[in-house]
Design a protein around this motif. Structure first.
Motif, short mmCIF file in Angstrom:
data_model
loop_
_atom_site.label_atom_id
_atom_site.label_comp_id
_atom_site.label_asym_id
_atom_site.label_seq_id
_atom_site.Cartn_x
_atom_site.Cartn_y
_atom_site.Cartn_z
N GLU A 169 22.06 37.11 29.37
CA GLU A 169 22.06 37.36 30.81
C GLU A 169 22.19 36.06 31.60
N THR A 170 21.68 34.96 31.04
CA THR A 170 21.66 33.68 31.76
C THR A 170 22.91 32.84 31.52
N GLU A 171 23.82 33.33 30.69
CA GLU A 171 25.00 32.54 30.35
C GLU A 171 26.28 33.34 30.60
N GLU A 172 27.37 32.63 30.63
CA GLU A 172 28.66 33.30 30.74
C GLU A 172 28.94 34.03 29.43
N PRO A 173 29.19 35.34 29.48
CA PRO A 173 29.38 36.09 28.22
C PRO A 173 30.72 35.76 27.57
N ASP A 174 30.78 36.01 26.28
CA ASP A 174 32.03 35.89 25.54
C ASP A 174 32.78 37.21 25.59
N VAL A 175 34.09 37.12 25.55
CA VAL A 175 34.90 38.32 25.41
C VAL A 175 35.04 38.62 23.92
N VAL A 176 34.78 39.84 23.54
CA VAL A 176 34.96 40.25 22.15
C VAL A 176 36.46 40.33 21.88
N SER A 177 36.92 39.56 20.93
CA SER A 177 38.36 39.41 20.72
C SER A 177 38.90 40.49 19.79
N PHE A 178 39.61 41.47 20.36
CA PHE A 178 40.32 42.47 19.58
C PHE A 178 41.35 43.14 20.48
N ALA A 179 42.26 43.86 19.86
CA ALA A 179 43.29 44.57 20.62
C ALA A 179 43.55 45.92 19.95
N VAL A 180 43.92 46.90 20.77
CA VAL A 180 44.28 48.23 20.28
C VAL A 180 45.59 48.62 20.94
N GLU A 181 46.61 48.85 20.12
CA GLU A 181 47.93 49.24 20.64
C GLU A 181 48.43 48.27 21.70
N GLY A 182 48.21 46.98 21.47
CA GLY A 182 48.67 45.98 22.41
C GLY A 182 47.77 45.78 23.61
N ILE A 183 46.71 46.56 23.72
CA ILE A 183 45.77 46.41 24.84
C ILE A 183 44.66 45.47 24.38
N GLU A 184 44.62 44.28 24.92
CA GLU A 184 43.63 43.30 24.51
C GLU A 184 42.35 43.45 25.33
N ALA A 185 41.23 43.35 24.65
CA ALA A 185 39.94 43.41 25.35
C ALA A 185 39.81 42.21 26.27
N GLY A 186 39.22 42.48 27.45
CA GLY A 186 39.04 41.39 28.42
C GLY A 186 37.88 41.67 29.34
N GLN A 187 38.03 41.25 30.59
CA GLN A 187 36.96 41.41 31.57
C GLN A 187 37.46 42.09 32.85
N THR A 188 38.59 42.77 32.75
CA THR A 188 39.21 43.32 33.95
C THR A 188 39.16 44.85 33.94
N THR A 189 38.77 45.41 35.09
CA THR A 189 38.84 46.85 35.31
C THR A 189 39.40 47.11 36.69
N TYR A 190 39.38 48.38 37.12
CA TYR A 190 39.94 48.75 38.42
C TYR A 190 39.01 49.72 39.11
N GLY A 191 39.00 49.65 40.43
CA GLY A 191 38.14 50.49 41.23
C GLY A 191 38.78 51.85 41.51
N HIS A 192 38.41 52.46 42.62
CA HIS A 192 38.91 53.77 43.02
C HIS A 192 40.43 53.75 43.11
N ARG A 193 41.06 54.80 42.60
CA ARG A 193 42.53 54.84 42.53
C ARG A 193 43.19 54.61 43.89
N PHE A 194 42.59 55.15 44.98
CA PHE A 194 43.23 55.09 46.29
C PHE A 194 42.53 54.12 47.24
N MET A 195 41.22 54.09 47.21
CA MET A 195 40.49 53.30 48.21
C MET A 195 40.27 51.85 47.78
N ALA A 196 40.30 51.54 46.48
CA ALA A 196 40.10 50.16 46.03
C ALA A 196 40.81 49.97 44.69
N PRO A 197 42.11 50.03 44.67
CA PRO A 197 42.86 50.01 43.41
C PRO A 197 43.03 48.63 42.79
N ALA A 198 42.58 47.57 43.46
CA ALA A 198 42.82 46.22 42.95
C ALA A 198 42.01 45.96 41.69
#
Length: 746
Positions: A169-198
């Protein structure tokens, strides 16, 4: 210790799949962690329409080092055994093993295996792709460039991104390194499809949940449900109405939205002429909306509550108008169906059942209705129901299955039968039976109390059970396609909760008559004997021959008819055992002991379920007393001695003991007590006063205790021994007035 955050972000996941998917994700990940020796502190999974998320707290940063001693072959043993030992343990030579001394078995080799633990990050990198690829969706799809190739990912909807972070909790976490069907694990997600899609960058669960909330996504399904219910109640209350709560609909709606916005629409009050249940089914099924009640009238109000997934710029006016337009059209259809149905009387629909098959071996729906009608008439006087009303109700009870409204909304079957019966002027009890004969359909369902409804409900369920037992379509394991367990529990609840004293055997035999007719018609060429002529086939071989004479020897062989009849008889015996098993389940859920149910049913002929329960209750209370416990112990001792001696002598010690052979006062006292108790307990049981029967049984205790203290059963004199064993058998016989004590545990 570090925490894991995992998110699988995709296109919309069907609402009905979300709760199980979240639970599966938690189970699969945590099971694999534990299997790797990584014991965690806590885990929680979440689901929204577009994501599955999991947080696991307190995972060790690495596996513990493993040290293991593995025993090998004896020193000087065969070379093949030594080579196998070296290969299994990874030792390069036998000199690396230690020798353990054993004076009795001889010296043998021991290998000390040390395996350093791996970093949890590496374990997760191997484990998480397996979880994604083997996820147990009930339905899934393949997509993308590799969709036609072997090994392509199957997922419920196209998968877009994966978040997988691990750290303190007190440190910057590591990204677990793996990929599935070319989708690499990371730290990015997306908000509401219409109101906050960024895109949103996250580190660990706390900021992940907070950032999603800022992006108009409520991650926790329970929080979405609370928001919908609270806002809906407040919106209804503000206009003087009450929300008609619906947990199943709430679960579904909360899985359709990430940002619930509750709005209220309305419809023409003219549609309130349609039964409220039909309005509710229309609005619920077609638009996933809630209805509201007017507390002044108790009926529905011309309003509905919908849950949008967006904060509209016009305050939701367009969304409300769209829902109103659809609901208006659907209610118009429902009103048309209802008014069309009212033009045809229920009995005028019945001929159509002649063309509808209930089951290929059990005939048409019309034949089934006729069987239920006849059986209900037999049951009516046993439950205090009016025979004429019962017959009428049984005849009309299924007619609403052919109506337009029930065809559109099957969930209102029975209920619509009541409305249509009342509309055509049927008696209130007849109308009630049309609705309630399906009940109870589950442990939480209401049990009918109207006597006509009870009679028809029993007839309906018993005909189903006897029919499917006769054609050997019984439940097996977890499979019960015809809901026969539910039907049996329904019969049990109808009997017990209405305090009905009914013997099941004669009713089941009566139910079998119509089934026999259906089976004979199907299985025996040209067999068409009236039901009245086969009423006692199972008890009278002579009558069987007479029936064959009536229908003509040249038309069917006695053996064929006998085969069908005997099959049904065997089925009825098995069905009674099934009722005993279901009763045990029911009583166990209420806290009763299943062995006491076994002890009562072991007496044979126990087909009055209410009396069985009363016996069990009285027996349970008796065995809680010292007299009951000691008598049970004495009776079991007597049974055990008898079993041993009967096996040794290969005979039963039955028949009355010879009083002239009693040598000790304790023998005489026991014989006298048995005679008095047997008479008193038998009289009490005849009066169905089981508590009094237990009190009578208690009087045996002092005499039984004294007998075993002073009397040697296996006397050297063979006649004395036999007489005393017969006296022990008298104990067993006397207690069987209330139960078979040998079946009782303890």
């Amino acid at each position: 210790m570090p925490d894991l955050l995992l998110e699988l972000f995709s296109e919309e996941i069907p609402a009905r799949m979300q709760a199980k998917a979240a639970d599966d994700l938690r189970r699969m990940v945590t099971d694999k962690l534990v299997a790797e020796g990584l014991v965690y502190e806590g885990a929680k999974a979440f689901a929204t329409p577009r994501r599955l998320a999991l947080t696991v707290h307190g995972i060790p940063a690495r596996q513990a080092d493993l040290k293991e001693e593995r025993k090998g072959p004896r020193v000087g043993g065969a070379d093949a055994a030594i080579q196998g030992f070296l290969k299994a343990t990874g030792l390069s030579s036998i000199e690396e093993a230690t020798i353990q001394r054993d004076p009795k078995k001889g010296d043998f080799y021991v290998a000390l295996i040390e395996k350093p633990g791996r970093a949890t990050l590496d374990v997760l990198a191997e484990m998480l792709p397996v979880v994604v690829r083997t996820f147990p969706w009930p339905k899934s799809m393949r997509w993308g460039k590799r969709s036609e190739k072997p090994g392509a990912l199957n997922w419920v909807r196209p998968l877009h991104t994966i978040i997988a972070t691990f750290g303190l909790e007190t440190e910057e976490p590591d990204v677990v390194s793996f990929a599935v069907e070319g989708i690499e694990a990371g730290q990015t997600t997306y908000g509401h499809r219409f109101m906050a899609p960024a895109a949103i960058s996250v580190r660990r669960f706390e900021d992940y949940e907070a950032k999603l909330l800022d992006a108009k996504v409520v991650l926790d399904p329970d929080r979405r449900k609370d928001t919908i219910v609270t806002d809906a109640k407040q919106l209804a209350f503000a206009q003087g109405f009450e929300l008609v709560e619906d947990q199943v609909l709430l679960d579904e709606v909360s899985g359709l939205v990430e940002w619930p916005v509750v709005l209220m629409g309305s419809f023409d009050p003219e549609y309130l002429k349609v039964p409220g249940e039909v309005i509710r089914a229309t609005i619920r099924n077609n638009q996933k909306c809630f209805v509201v009640r007017d507390p002044k009238t108790g009926g529905l109000a011309p309003k509905f509550i919908l849950t949008a997934n967006i904060e509209a710029t016009d305050g939701g006016k367009t969304i409300i108008a769209g829902n109103e337009r659809v609901i208006r059209a659907r209610l118009s259809d429902a009103k048309f169906f209802y008014e069309t149905d009212l033009k045809t009387r229920l009995e005028d629909r019945l001929p159509k059942f002649e063309q509808i098959v209930f089951h290929e071996k059990l005939g048409t729906q019309a034949a089934r209705i006729a069987r239920i009608e006849k059986l209900a008439a037999e049951i009516a006087p046993l439950v205090g129901a009016d025979a004429t009303k019962t017959g009428r109700a049984a005849k009309l009870a299924k007619a609403d299955l052919l109506t337009e409204v029930v065809g559109e909304f099957p969930e209102v079957q029975g209920l619509m039968g009541k409305y249509y019966a009342l509309a055509q002027g049927e008696d209130a009890s007849v109308a009630a039976a049309c609705e309630e004969h399906y009940k109870p359909q589950g442990p939480g369902d209401r049990v009918p109390t109207d006597k006509v409804a009870v009679a028809v409900a029993l007839a309906d369920k018993l005909d189903t059970l006897v029919g499917f037992w006769a054609i050997d379509e019984k439940p097996t394991g977890s499979k019960d396609p015809y809901a026969l367990r539910r039907a049996a529990l329904g019969v049990i609840r109808l009997i017990l909760e209405n305090h009905l004293q009914l013997r099941l055997s004669p009713i089941l035999r009566q139910a079998s008559l119509g089934v026999l007719q259906a089976l004979a018609t199907k299985e025996v060429a040209a067999f068409a004997a009236p039901v009245s002529e086969i009423a006692e086939i199972s008890q009278s071989p002579n009558l069987l021959r007479e029936i064959i004479d009536v229908i003509g020897k040249e038309r069917t062989a006695p053996s064929e008819v006998s085969r069908v009849v005997e099959g049904v008889n065997v089925a009825l015996k098995d069905l009674l055992s099934f009722f005993a098993d279901r009763l045990k389940v029911q009583l166990r859920e209420q806290g009763a002991r299943h062995d006491l149910v076994d002890a009562v049913f072991a007496l044979g002929g126990q087909d009055d379920l209410l009396m069985v329960v009363r016996r069990v209750e009285a027996l349970g209370k008796f065995l809680e007393t010292d007299d009951g416990k000691n008598l049970l112990a004495g009776t079991k001792r007597a049974s055990n001695i008898l079993s041993i001696e009967e096996k040794k002598d290969k005979r039963k010690f039955e028949g009355a003991p010879d009083a002239a052979l009693y040598k000790l006062d304790e023998e005489k006292a026991l014989a006298k007590a048995i005679g008095e108790v047997a008479a008193e307990a038998g009289a009490a049981v005849a009066k169905e006063d089981f508590a009094a029967a237990m009190r009578a049984m208690a009087k045996l205790r002092p005499a039984v205790d004294a007998f075993f203290d002073k009397v040697k059963v296996n006397d050297d004199d063979a006649k004395i021994r036999e007489n005393r064993l017969k006296l022990l058998n008298e104990i067993r016989s006397a207690t069987r007035a209330v139960a078979d004590f040998s079946k009782i545990e303890g």
